[in-house]
Design an enzyme around this catalytic site. Structure first.
Site, short mmCIF file in Angstrom:
data_model
loop_
_atom_site.label_atom_id
_atom_site.label_comp_id
_atom_site.label_asym_id
_atom_site.label_seq_id
_atom_site.Cartn_x
_atom_site.Cartn_y
_atom_site.Cartn_z
N PHE A 146 43.03 43.93 48.20
CA PHE A 146 44.03 43.90 49.28
C PHE A 146 44.03 45.17 50.14
O PHE A 146 44.55 45.16 51.25
CB PHE A 146 45.44 43.71 48.68
CG PHE A 146 46.05 44.99 48.15
CD1 PHE A 146 46.71 45.86 49.01
CD2 PHE A 146 45.95 45.35 46.82
CE1 PHE A 146 47.26 47.06 48.54
CE2 PHE A 146 46.49 46.53 46.34
CZ PHE A 146 47.15 47.39 47.21
N LYS A 193 35.51 35.55 49.42
CA LYS A 193 36.81 35.18 48.81
C LYS A 193 37.68 36.43 48.93
O LYS A 193 37.59 37.34 48.13
CB LYS A 193 36.59 34.80 47.34
CG LYS A 193 37.66 33.92 46.71
CD LYS A 193 39.07 34.47 46.75
CE LYS A 193 39.32 35.57 45.74
NZ LYS A 193 40.64 36.23 45.93
N CYS A 201 41.12 53.61 47.38
CA CYS A 201 40.41 53.88 46.12
C CYS A 201 39.90 55.31 46.10
O CYS A 201 39.48 55.80 45.06
CB CYS A 201 39.27 52.91 45.94
SG CYS A 201 38.02 53.08 47.21
P1 NAD Z 1 42.52 43.18 41.98
O1 NAD Z 1 41.53 43.49 40.92
O2 NAD Z 1 43.87 42.74 41.57
O3 NAD Z 1 41.95 42.00 42.93
C1 NAD Z 1 40.70 42.08 43.54
C2 NAD Z 1 40.14 40.67 43.72
O4 NAD Z 1 39.98 40.07 42.43
C3 NAD Z 1 41.04 39.73 44.52
O5 NAD Z 1 40.24 38.98 45.40
C4 NAD Z 1 41.69 38.84 43.47
O6 NAD Z 1 41.94 37.55 43.92
C5 NAD Z 1 40.66 38.81 42.35
N1 NAD Z 1 41.26 38.74 41.01
C6 NAD Z 1 42.40 39.36 40.60
N2 NAD Z 1 42.64 39.09 39.30
C7 NAD Z 1 41.63 38.30 38.88
C8 NAD Z 1 41.30 37.68 37.63
N3 NAD Z 1 42.06 37.84 36.56
N4 NAD Z 1 40.17 36.93 37.55
C9 NAD Z 1 39.38 36.77 38.63
N5 NAD Z 1 39.65 37.32 39.84
C10 NAD Z 1 40.75 38.07 39.97
O7 NAD Z 1 42.59 44.46 42.94
P2 NAD Z 1 43.62 44.76 44.12
O8 NAD Z 1 44.96 45.03 43.55
O9 NAD Z 1 43.49 43.72 45.18
O10 NAD Z 1 42.99 46.11 44.72
C11 NAD Z 1 43.34 47.39 44.24
C12 NAD Z 1 42.32 47.89 43.25
O11 NAD Z 1 41.03 47.92 43.84
C13 NAD Z 1 42.60 49.33 42.80
O12 NAD Z 1 42.36 49.44 41.42
C14 NAD Z 1 41.58 50.15 43.60
O13 NAD Z 1 41.23 51.38 43.00
C15 NAD Z 1 40.42 49.20 43.64
N6 NAD Z 1 39.50 49.50 44.72
C16 NAD Z 1 38.32 50.10 44.41
C17 NAD Z 1 37.43 50.42 45.41
C18 NAD Z 1 36.14 51.12 45.08
O14 NAD Z 1 35.35 51.34 45.99
N7 NAD Z 1 35.86 51.46 43.84
C19 NAD Z 1 37.74 50.13 46.74
C20 NAD Z 1 38.96 49.51 47.02
C21 NAD Z 1 39.84 49.20 46.01
#
Ligand code: NAD
Length: 496
Positions: free
Chosen positions: A156, A180, A288
């Site tokens: 997000f 997605k 991040c």
């Molecule tokens: P999230 O893991 O909740 O969701 C990311 C994606 O995974 C979404 O599209 C969601 O629909 C899907 N998803 C969520 N739960 C799932 C499950 N149980 N099974 C399958 N798919 C699932 O992450 P978020 O809250 O959207 O984003 C924030 C996180 O992303 C933070 O931890 C941040 O540090 C990380 N992030 C990392 C980077 C990087 O470059 N390392 C960049 C941006 C964000």
């Protein structure tokens, strides 16, 4: 200028060049985090809908693959112009559903555009290599070929930048693509795909499927999907890496972070304060690469602490479309509750809440998910807060006696997304660059986000995989290497 209104109440999927209402009866609300007003509904698409998108991408692949690279990148030149022309509207859409300020949203879009620009170099970047006479009369060539259908699952916090870490390279290399996006911020991707219709790409090259876990699992298990890029939290990254590998896919999974900055006493304290404040509190701490822990050495313990506390208390918080606002809300009510309870936990573990951002009153936006910038002083190195990703505008101050003690603290962190140092000493900077255990390093830099022509690195539990997003790593990820060894009889060539 008017606020960019969502174009559809219930967002649709984009499959095979057409907008399709999702068949799934399950929906989630899309919420403006500054007001908690409902902006629309997002469907949680089913496995059958993912299958339709993958089939359309698979059908488009053979012809797209044969389209010369030079022709494929013409679409990207147009895409860059479309992004520039629609930047203002796209930025407002990001602010509406994500909460970051419109200035931050424009900054995000600039990074998206940068990736399109770099992918325009595919005719050069995708070239293979060749050596004549590897044995007498035998030549050997390495060719890069696209994989087929590839997918990206995105978070997000950067609704449009992160899809663009993948989409331009994937299609420029000759693959077809399924996105997605996060179900919390689908409007930005939907609007982007509407804008991209003006590219007149052949149907099936780019597809958009909205949804949550069911859609993700369907992509992970689909036999036709060759590669998946994921960005999100570490537990989900680890899950996707394991399940996708079981299905034989190529994967790059970027996870969560807990980023440290070390402030040495010889740093330019005013500059360090301004830059670290932007890193810790910009995008409400939901980057991040946000700095989350400042390790202050020697005299910096006092000088930096006083300066950052004053700075944090002065930031203007509000709705990101209002002028003068420096920090927006966090994404959901649950995030606000989680962040505020982590602040309380830190205090319970002995930290002093130097600037307390809990439960602020933001005039006109009383029901928004606001947490003001918060500074916790004297966070113990062995406290649970020191290792927990907060993902909110909270900076923990940890004292250390010298740079070695500070580096030892970084070493123990489970994450390795970014580490920064503020100093005026070249020797300290070199030592840090050499020893710091993280993939993206900043020296007097607060957000060490690699330009698109460098890989977006990440170590330890911040990344699962081998090659990263962006630049040459993207070409590695989106192509298979084919090696051709050739011998041609001399007698045969003499006939001509
Ligand atoms: P999230 O893991 O909740 O969701 C990311 C994606 O995974 C979404 O599209 C969601 O629909 C899907 N998803 C969520 N739960 C799932 C499950 N149980 N099974 C399958 N798919 C699932 O992450 P978020 O809250 O959207 O984003 C924030 C996180 O992303 C933070 O931890 C941040 O540090 C990380 N992030 C990392 C980077 C990087 O470059 N390392 C960049 C941006 C964000």
């Amino acid at each position: 200028m008017s606020i960019a209104a969502p174009t559809q109440t219930t967002v649709r999927n984009y499959v095979n060049g057409q907008w399709q209402p999702a068949a799934s009866a399950e929906h989630r609300e899309i919420i403006n985090p500054a007001t908690n007003e409902v902006l629309g509904q997002v469907p949680l698409s089913s496995a059958a809908e993912v299958d339709a998108a993958v089939r359309s991408a698979a059908a488009a692949f053979p012809e797209w693959r044969r389209t010369p690279a030079e022709d494929r990148i013409q679409y990207l030149f147009k895409l860059k112009n479309l992004l520039e022309e629609n930047l203002e509207e796209l930025a407002r859409t990001i602010t509406l559903e994500n909460g970051k300020t419109v200035g931050e949203a424009k900054g995000e879009l600039r990074r998206a555009i940068e990736n399109v620009e770099v992918a325009c170099g595919i005719p050069t970047m995708m070239q293979g290599r060749m050596l004549e006479d590897v044995a007498r009369g035998i030549d050997e060539t390495m060719i890069r070929q696209p994989l087929g259908v590839v997918a990206a699952i995105t978070p997000f916090n950067f609704p449009l930048m992160i899809p663009f870490w993948f989409l331009p390279y994937a299609i420029a290399c000759g693959n077809t693509f399924v996105l997605k996006p996060s179900e919390r911020v689908p409007l930005s991707s939907v609007r982007m795909f509407e804008i991209m219709e003006a590219l007149h790409l052949p149907p099936g090259i780019i597809n958009l499927v909205n949804g949550g876990k069911e859609a993700v699992d369907a992509l992970l298990d689909h036999p036709t999907v060759r590669a998946i890029s994921f960005v999100g939290s570490t537990p989900v990254a680890r899950y996707i890496y394991a399940r996708g590998a079981q299905a034989g896919k190529r994967l790059q999974c970027q996870g969560g972070a807990k980023n440290h900055v070390i402030v040495l006493p010889d740093a330019d304290m005013q500059q360090a304060t301004n830059i670290i404040s932007d890193s810790a509190f910009g995008c409400a701490g939901q980057r991040c690469l946000a700095v989350s822990v400042a390790i202050t050495v020697g005299e910096a313990q006092k000088t930096f602490r006083d300066a950052i506390a004053e700075n944090a208390a002065s930031l203007r918080v509000g709705f990101g479309l209002d002028s003068g606002v420096q920090m927006g809300p966090v994404i959901t009510k649950d995030s606000k509750t989680r962040i505020e309870s982590l602040i309380a936990k830190g205090a319970g573990e002995g930290a002093k809440v130097l600037v307390d951002g809990r439960n602020p009153r933001v005039t006109k936006y009383e029901s928004g998910n606001f947490v003001r910038p918060t500074v916790l002083d004297g966070v113990r190195q062995d406290s649970s807060l020191a290792d927990t990703e907060i993902f909110g505008p909270v900076l923990s101050l940890v004292p250390a006696n010298d740079i070695d003690e500070a580096l030892a603290f970084l070493e123990r962190s489970p994450y390795g997304n970014q580490a920064s140092l503020f100093t005026s000493s070249g020797a300290a900077a070199r030592k840090f660059r050499y020893e710091a255990p993280a993939g993206n390093i900043g020296i007097n830099i607060g957000v060490a986000a690699p330009m698109a022509y460098f890989a977006f690195s990440g170590w330890k539990e911040s990344f699962f995989g081998t090659v990263h997003a962006q630049g040459n790593d993207a070409i590695e990820f989106y192509t298979d290497k084919k090696i051709v060894i050739e011998r041609w009889a001399r007698e045969h060539s003499r006939k001509f």
